[in-house]
Enzyme design. Structure first.
Site, PDB file in Angstrom:
ATOM      1  N   GLU A  57       5.559   0.624  13.430  1.00  0.00           N
ATOM      2  CA  GLU A  57       6.479  -0.133  12.561  1.00  0.00           C
ATOM      3  C   GLU A  57       7.875   0.478  12.521  1.00  0.00           C
ATOM      4  O   GLU A  57       8.351   0.899  11.467  1.00  0.00           O
ATOM      5  CB  GLU A  57       5.914  -0.236  11.142  1.00  0.00           C
ATOM      6  CG  GLU A  57       4.644  -1.049  11.058  1.00  0.00           C
ATOM      7  CD  GLU A  57       4.233  -1.374   9.626  1.00  0.00           C
ATOM      8  OE1 GLU A  57       4.677  -0.681   8.703  1.00  0.00           O
ATOM      9  OE2 GLU A  57       3.460  -2.326   9.459  1.00  0.00           O
ATOM     10  N   GLU A  62      -2.591  -5.425  12.505  1.00  0.00           N
ATOM     11  CA  GLU A  62      -3.144  -4.925  11.236  1.00  0.00           C
ATOM     12  C   GLU A  62      -3.240  -6.068  10.239  1.00  0.00           C
ATOM     13  O   GLU A  62      -2.365  -6.937  10.190  1.00  0.00           O
ATOM     14  CB  GLU A  62      -2.215  -3.874  10.601  1.00  0.00           C
ATOM     15  CG  GLU A  62      -2.144  -2.553  11.304  1.00  0.00           C
ATOM     16  CD  GLU A  62      -1.181  -1.595  10.600  1.00  0.00           C
ATOM     17  OE1 GLU A  62      -0.972  -1.726   9.373  1.00  0.00           O
ATOM     18  OE2 GLU A  62      -0.626  -0.736  11.289  1.00  0.00           O
TER      19      GLU A  62
HETATM   20  C1  GLA Z   1       1.363  -0.421   7.587  1.00  0.00           C
HETATM   21  C2  GLA Z   1       1.101   0.744   8.532  1.00  0.00           C
HETATM   22  C3  GLA Z   1      -0.269   1.342   8.404  1.00  0.00           C
HETATM   23  C4  GLA Z   1      -0.728   1.390   6.971  1.00  0.00           C
HETATM   24  C5  GLA Z   1      -0.662   0.002   6.394  1.00  0.00           C
HETATM   25  C6  GLA Z   1      -1.172  -0.048   4.978  1.00  0.00           C
HETATM   26  O1  GLA Z   1       1.251  -1.643   8.154  1.00  0.00           O
HETATM   27  O2  GLA Z   1       1.369   0.431   9.875  1.00  0.00           O
HETATM   28  O3  GLA Z   1      -0.226   2.634   8.961  1.00  0.00           O
HETATM   29  O4  GLA Z   1       0.084   2.236   6.261  1.00  0.00           O
HETATM   30  O5  GLA Z   1       0.661  -0.445   6.395  1.00  0.00           O
HETATM   31  O6  GLA Z   1      -1.167  -1.356   4.466  1.00  0.00           O
END
Ligand code: GLA
Ligand code: ZN
Length: 672
Positions: free
Chosen positions: A150, A303
């Site tokens: 991210e 995710e």
């Molecule tokens: C983000 C991160 C993950 C985790 C999630 C938790 O998307 O990429 O590592 O921290 O949030 O919701």
């Protein structure tokens, strides 16, 4: 998806087994089998463990984990682990730590806390990526490379400032040109030497001092983040040329121009964390944006949350059925994966209360685990049928990051400017009608669409107006709105009235624009040809339109501009251009969109009851339909005639699909 290793939808997600012992890992494998988990991402944040001191690597622990995973035939998205540098590194090379916009050097602690322009960071990250690629290039379970995590760090350090100056010099060539494009004559900002330029430090939305400079800084951050990604990707590709490389996009997508950032990624992967209060149109739109990033290619949901999160203000449990419903919504819009953060809950740390497939209880006798078992077995049952299937859309909605930034950097006409919210407003009526929509770049070809909606196309980029003009001339239907055609790429407004180069296409010009208080509204009075009147509500902004060939379809109901046109239509070439001079309510948009789709013979994917979503994807194996019940009531859908096969769900007599609360069904229409 590019480089897909197994003939199945990827199912699994972030796995952090370096936090527990081997017995626990072995237990995880049993659980993974029960759920048909076939793909995990690791080790996203383990740089400190992999490189305990500079140039000294320890991969033994990872070898062991990868060995166990492969024994169980679980594929791995190997993360380069460069999202959180070790503390010794921050201490030894403080240049890696970012400086915030207040000029404060931040200390070690957060993840994603490095300056993307730090040469040291890049050097150490590339070295680690190279080590990992050399060590695991022949690992049979290697399915993809996940670089960093991210990206989104904005830094204001001296090094970033120096690079920004060089970036500007390259872009504008001379200070004269920079002064002209930034209009520095305003507020005495003339630049005499590139070396005196400072980074913008506006702190919040109320200090929008210098939009043109801010805009370039945003672009600079995207460019240099892209360099940072490529810094690792090049190393990985030189060693494992056949393995796809990407970085996951945060669900908060504004900070970086994702069209640009993903152009050098082999696949698009994003993190879908809708707020419990979001209506389903919001994740639907974001999925369509992700599909749009690579012009329709299927993408990865990298995710999602298997249960409640820890970082929302109030962390609601995922309601029964919600995980499955969100998974199918992603697949319906073009995803070839359903991945989750995280497989097992951490025992400590900031995310210890973030939901997981396996909770602290360590048990599989949980509601969430059972939901994963069911979903996993269904996805496994689908096999490879849906992979790489494409969405066919006749409607395109234009979307652009520079436009987004520039609009929201504007001081005036309203402080409530929120581009994404505006785009959702125009997307939602299509979504509710189950009419497929593509999200389209300002620079894309438009000829495959029948209708193009251009919400708040403020920035007229090079060639953009010509493409829209050609589109309408050749028979397309264009829908434009207030805040169209105001500025060029460096945020200079146009002399000559708005909507600038689209004035002729829309057949009008805008004399002035009124901003309404949030509690205020006006009315749109529509008159049909037989003289009947209907009225809708409108607000936000009200353009005072001067017609130049366009016809008024609707007029304002009140204020000093009552009776003046607010909704217009213009015939141009073989096509039609509608202009919405104010933000109509959803009732108006529903009627309006039904009407323009009817004229173009565009119909919904399926006829479904309210609260139910229908979407489809097609490949050489057939056409797949997804029916998603976003309500908590039972719903029934009657399929049209055809040779239907039900892949997920139940098909009753007379082609009836019954959906319980938050239920989903997947069907295949066989080709004749
Ligand atoms: C983000 C991160 C993950 C985790 C999630 C938790 O998307 O990429 O590592 O921290 O949030 O919701
Ligand atoms: Zn920096």
């Amino acid at each position: 998806m590019k480089g897909q290793k197994i003939p199945e939808i990827y199912f699994g997600g972030d796995y952090n087994p370096d936090q527990w012992d081997e017995a626990t890992i072995r237990k995880d494998m049993e659980y993974f089998k029960l759920c048909h988990i076939n793909f995990v991402t690791l080790p996203v944040f383990s740089w400190a463990k992999l490189e305990p001191e500079e140039g000294v690597y320890d991969f033994f622990w990872l070898d062991k984990i990868l060995e166990i995973l492969w024994e169980n035939r679980i594929y791995v998205c190997l993360a380069t682990s460069t999202a959180a540098q070790p503390e010794w590194m921050s201490k030894k090379y403080p240049e890696i730590l970012p400086v915030d916009r207040n000029g404060m050097k931040r200390s070690h602690g957060m993840r994603n806390f490095y300056c993307v322009n730090s040469e040291k960071y890049r050097e150490r990250a590339a070295a680690l990526a190279g080590q990992m690629a050399m060590r695991y290039k022949d690992y049979p379970g290697l399915a993809a490379w996940h670089v960093a995590n991210e990206y989104s760090t904005f830094c204001h350090c001296g090094n970033c400032e120096k690079k920004f100056r060089l970036w500007l010099k390259k872009k504008y060539g001379s200070t004269e040109e920079l002064n002209r494009r930034w209009n520095t004559a305003f507020w005495g900002r003339t630049v005499y030497d590139f070396d005196t330029i400072m980074l913008p430090t506006e702190r919040n939305d109320d200090d929008r001092f210098f939009p043109a400079k801010q805009l370039d800084y945003q672009r600079f951050v995207t460019d240099t983040t892209e360099e940072c990604f490529l810094n690792e990707a090049q190393v990985l590709r030189s060693i494992t040329p056949d393995i796809p490389v990407f970085s996951n996009i945060s669900g908060f997508i504004k900070n970086l121009n994702q069209f640009q950032l993903t152009r050098h990624m082999d696949i698009v992967g994003w993190d879908n964390y809708p707020s419990p209060k979001d209506d389903p149109a919001i994740p639907a739109l974001k999925h369509d944006i992700m599909r749009g990033l690579k012009e329709g290619a299927s993408y990865m949901v990298a995710e999602q949350s298997p249960n409640q999160q820890n970082w929302q203000p109030y962390n609601k449990l995922k309601r029964p059925g919600e995980i499955r419903l969100l998974a199918y919504q992603g697949i319906a819009h073009g995803a070839d994966s359903s991945l989750y953060f995280q497989m097992r809950q951490s025992i400590g740390g900031q995310e210890k209360f973030h939901g997981a497939v396996i909770s602290h209880s360590g048990s599989n006798d949980t509601r969430i685990f059972r939901e994963f078992e069911r979903l996993g077995s269904e996805l496994h049952g689908l096999g490879n049928q849906i992979l790489d299937a494409r969405t066919k859309a006749d409607v395109g909605i234009l979307f652009d990051w520079d436009n987004w930034w520039a609009l929201e950097l504007c001081s005036g006409p309203t402080r409530d400017m929120d581009y994404l919210r505006q785009v959702v407003h125009y997307y939602r009526p299509f979504y509710r009608q189950n009419i497929a929509v593509d999200i389209v770049k300002f620079s894309s070809a438009l000829d495959s669409y029948q209708i193009i909606v251009a919400p708040l196309a403020y920035m007229m980029k090079d060639g953009f107006a010509q493409r829209l003009t050609e589109f309408v001339k050749n028979g397309g239907t264009l829908v434009g709105t207030y805040m169209t055609g105001l500025a060029d790429e460096t945020d200079r407004c146009r002399f000559g009235a708005y909507p600038g180069p689209l004035r002729e296409v829309f057949g009008l010009w805008i004399e002035e624009t009124d901003a309404l208080y949030p509690e205020e509204s006006n009315q749109i009075i529509m008159k049909t040809e037989d003289g009947r009147e209907s009225s809708y509500s409108c607000g936000f902004l009200c353009d005072r339109i001067r017609l130049e060939g366009a016809k008024a379809m609707g007029t304002y109901g009140s204020d000093f501009y009552a009776g003046e046109p607010c909704i217009t239509v213009n015939s141009f070439g073989k096509g039609t251009a509608y202009y919405l001079g104010t933000q109509p309510d959803s009732a108006f948009l529903h009627d309006f969109i039904c009407e323009i789709c009817r004229k173009k013979e565009i119909s919904p994917v399926l006829q479904v009851p309210e609260g139910v979503e229908a979407a489809s994807r097609e490949n050489e194996k057939g056409k797949f339909y997804f029916i998603l019940n976003h309500t908590t009531e039972k719903k029934q859908v009657t399929l049209p005639e055809g040779d239907w096969e039900i892949l997920v769900g139940k098909l009753g007599d007379e082609r009836k699909v019954i959906l319980t609360a938050r239920d989903a069904a997947v069907l295949k229409k066989r080709r004749k």
